[in-house]
Write a protein that holds these residues in place. Structure first.
Motif, mmCIF file in Angstrom:
data_model
loop_
_atom_site.group_PDB
_atom_site.id
_atom_site.type_symbol
_atom_site.label_atom_id
_atom_site.label_comp_id
_atom_site.label_asym_id
_atom_site.label_seq_id
_atom_site.Cartn_x
_atom_site.Cartn_y
_atom_site.Cartn_z
ATOM 1 N N LEU A 1 36.410 38.537 40.632
ATOM 2 C CA LEU A 1 35.021 39.009 40.684
ATOM 3 C C LEU A 1 34.838 40.232 39.791
ATOM 4 C CD1 LEU A 1 32.173 38.887 42.032
ATOM 5 C CD2 LEU A 1 33.109 40.371 43.808
ATOM 6 N N LEU A 2 35.782 41.145 39.830
ATOM 7 C CA LEU A 2 35.696 42.353 39.009
ATOM 8 C C LEU A 2 35.885 42.043 37.524
ATOM 9 C CD1 LEU A 2 37.653 44.809 41.316
ATOM 10 C CD2 LEU A 2 35.178 44.660 40.996
ATOM 11 N N LYS A 3 36.729 41.049 37.199
ATOM 12 C CA LYS A 3 36.962 40.675 35.800
ATOM 13 C C LYS A 3 35.720 40.064 35.165
ATOM 14 C CE LYS A 3 41.919 39.772 35.900
ATOM 15 N NZ LYS A 3 42.940 38.719 35.854
ATOM 16 N N ARG A 4 34.973 39.312 35.961
ATOM 17 C CA ARG A 4 33.757 38.687 35.419
ATOM 18 C C ARG A 4 32.784 39.723 34.892
ATOM 19 N NH1 ARG A 4 32.492 34.272 39.993
ATOM 20 N NH2 ARG A 4 32.959 36.087 41.228
ATOM 21 N N GLY A 5 32.796 40.892 35.491
ATOM 22 C CA GLY A 5 31.960 41.985 35.010
ATOM 23 C C GLY A 5 30.475 41.781 35.264
ATOM 24 N N ASP A 6 30.127 40.887 36.177
ATOM 25 C CA ASP A 6 28.721 40.656 36.505
ATOM 26 C C ASP A 6 28.288 41.706 37.522
ATOM 27 O OD1 ASP A 6 26.209 39.714 36.944
ATOM 28 O OD2 ASP A 6 26.822 37.786 37.803
ATOM 29 N N ASN A 7 27.769 42.817 37.012
ATOM 30 C CA ASN A 7 27.414 43.929 37.884
ATOM 31 C C ASN A 7 26.286 43.585 38.847
ATOM 32 O OD1 ASN A 7 29.370 45.610 36.882
ATOM 33 N ND2 ASN A 7 28.034 46.499 35.335
ATOM 34 N N PRO B 1 31.588 50.872 49.873
ATOM 35 C CA PRO B 1 32.393 50.138 48.889
ATOM 36 C C PRO B 1 33.830 49.871 49.366
ATOM 37 C CG PRO B 1 31.152 51.852 47.788
ATOM 38 C CD PRO B 1 30.985 52.065 49.261
ATOM 39 N N LYS B 2 34.419 50.816 50.069
ATOM 40 C CA LYS B 2 35.779 50.620 50.587
ATOM 41 C C LYS B 2 35.793 49.541 51.661
ATOM 42 C CE LYS B 2 37.096 55.357 49.645
ATOM 43 N NZ LYS B 2 37.387 56.667 50.235
ATOM 44 N N GLN B 3 34.810 49.581 52.554
ATOM 45 C CA GLN B 3 34.718 48.567 53.601
ATOM 46 C C GLN B 3 34.458 47.195 52.998
ATOM 47 O OE1 GLN B 3 31.611 49.785 56.253
ATOM 48 N NE2 GLN B 3 32.859 51.317 57.282
ATOM 49 N N PHE B 4 33.589 47.155 51.966
ATOM 50 C CA PHE B 4 33.294 45.885 51.302
ATOM 51 C C PHE B 4 34.568 45.294 50.699
ATOM 52 C CE2 PHE B 4 32.573 43.650 47.321
ATOM 53 C CZ PHE B 4 31.833 42.574 47.772
ATOM 54 N N SER B 5 35.313 46.119 49.966
ATOM 55 C CA SER B 5 36.545 45.631 49.337
ATOM 56 C C SER B 5 37.524 45.104 50.379
ATOM 57 C CB SER B 5 37.213 46.746 48.534
ATOM 58 O OG SER B 5 36.396 47.136 47.467
ATOM 59 N N ALA B 6 37.706 45.849 51.458
ATOM 60 C CA ALA B 6 38.638 45.418 52.498
ATOM 61 C C ALA B 6 38.185 44.108 53.145
ATOM 62 C CB ALA B 6 38.766 46.508 53.558
ATOM 63 N N THR B 7 36.890 43.978 53.402
ATOM 64 C CA THR B 7 36.370 42.754 54.021
ATOM 65 C C THR B 7 36.463 41.580 53.059
ATOM 66 O OG1 THR B 7 34.863 44.090 55.348
ATOM 67 C CG2 THR B 7 34.374 41.747 55.192
ATOM 68 N N PHE B 8 36.132 41.807 51.783
ATOM 69 C CA PHE B 8 36.200 40.735 50.781
ATOM 70 C C PHE B 8 37.641 40.235 50.644
ATOM 71 C CE2 PHE B 8 36.171 38.662 46.691
ATOM 72 C CZ PHE B 8 34.926 38.044 46.662
ATOM 73 N N ALA C 1 40.725 36.848 44.453
ATOM 74 C CA ALA C 1 39.288 36.590 44.334
ATOM 75 C C ALA C 1 38.528 37.868 44.006
ATOM 76 C CB ALA C 1 38.752 35.974 45.620
ATOM 77 N N LEU C 2 38.946 38.992 44.587
ATOM 78 C CA LEU C 2 38.296 40.267 44.265
ATOM 79 C C LEU C 2 38.560 40.647 42.816
ATOM 80 C CD1 LEU C 2 36.663 42.725 45.164
ATOM 81 C CD2 LEU C 2 38.821 43.799 45.829
ATOM 82 N N GLN C 3 39.801 40.478 42.346
ATOM 83 C CA GLN C 3 40.122 40.795 40.959
ATOM 84 C C GLN C 3 39.335 39.898 40.006
ATOM 85 O OE1 GLN C 3 41.703 43.459 40.093
ATOM 86 N NE2 GLN C 3 42.086 43.912 42.249
#
Length: 146
Positions: free
Chosen positions: A58-64, A39-46, A54-56
């Motif tokens: 994605l997280l706001k949409r809440g589409d798990n 998850p840490k690597q994913f966040s850094a790469t995203f 864009a990450l924020q």
């Protein structure tokens, strides 16, 4: 005098055990199968390829399901990349990029795999039979200046 030497040996032995345990813990944490790292690597790469906003978003949409799909695709890609880089027979190295954080739908759209996106000309071009190029049976290379 004897008790000081035995205490010194015990403390040296204790320090050696502590160092060995630290090394083993370090190896366990740095192993490629360590799930907490993904998850840490994913966040850094995203963030690197799409930005913090864009990450924020994605997280706001809440589409798990989308987030889970992206992280799982990333995990599989990282495992593939590590397998490629660990293989001594490969003459190249692989690394994460913008494709590793995409969903399957985004990858398909990027590669234009949806037949509805192809033009009629592209579909009919596949059905055209190509004629064989006329290749002479022999060539006089001296006459051609060789």
């Amino acid at each position: 005098l004897v008790s000081t030497q035995s205490t010194g040996i015990i403390s040296l032995y204790t320090m050696f055990k502590f160092a060995l345990v630290c090394c083993l813990v370090g190896v366990a944490w740095s192993s490629k199968d360590h799930v907490d790292n993904i998850p840490k690597q994913f966040s850094a790469t995203f963030i690197k390829h799409h930005g913090e906003e864009a990450l924020q978003e994605l997280l706001k949409r809440g589409d798990n399901t989308e987030i889970k799909e992206r992280v799982e695709n990333f995990r599989v890609a990282v495992q593939t990349i590590e397998d490629i880089n660990d293989n001594k027979n490969t003459r190249f190295s692989a690394a994460v990029n913008h494709i590793t954080v995409m969903t399957d739908a985004e990858k398909a759209a990027m590669l234009n795999l949806n037949p509805m996106n192809t033009t009629e000309g592209a579909r009919t071009r596949r059905s055209i039979t190509r004629t064989k190029r006329q290749i002479p049976k022999s060539v006089d290379w001296i006459a051609r200046g060789a």
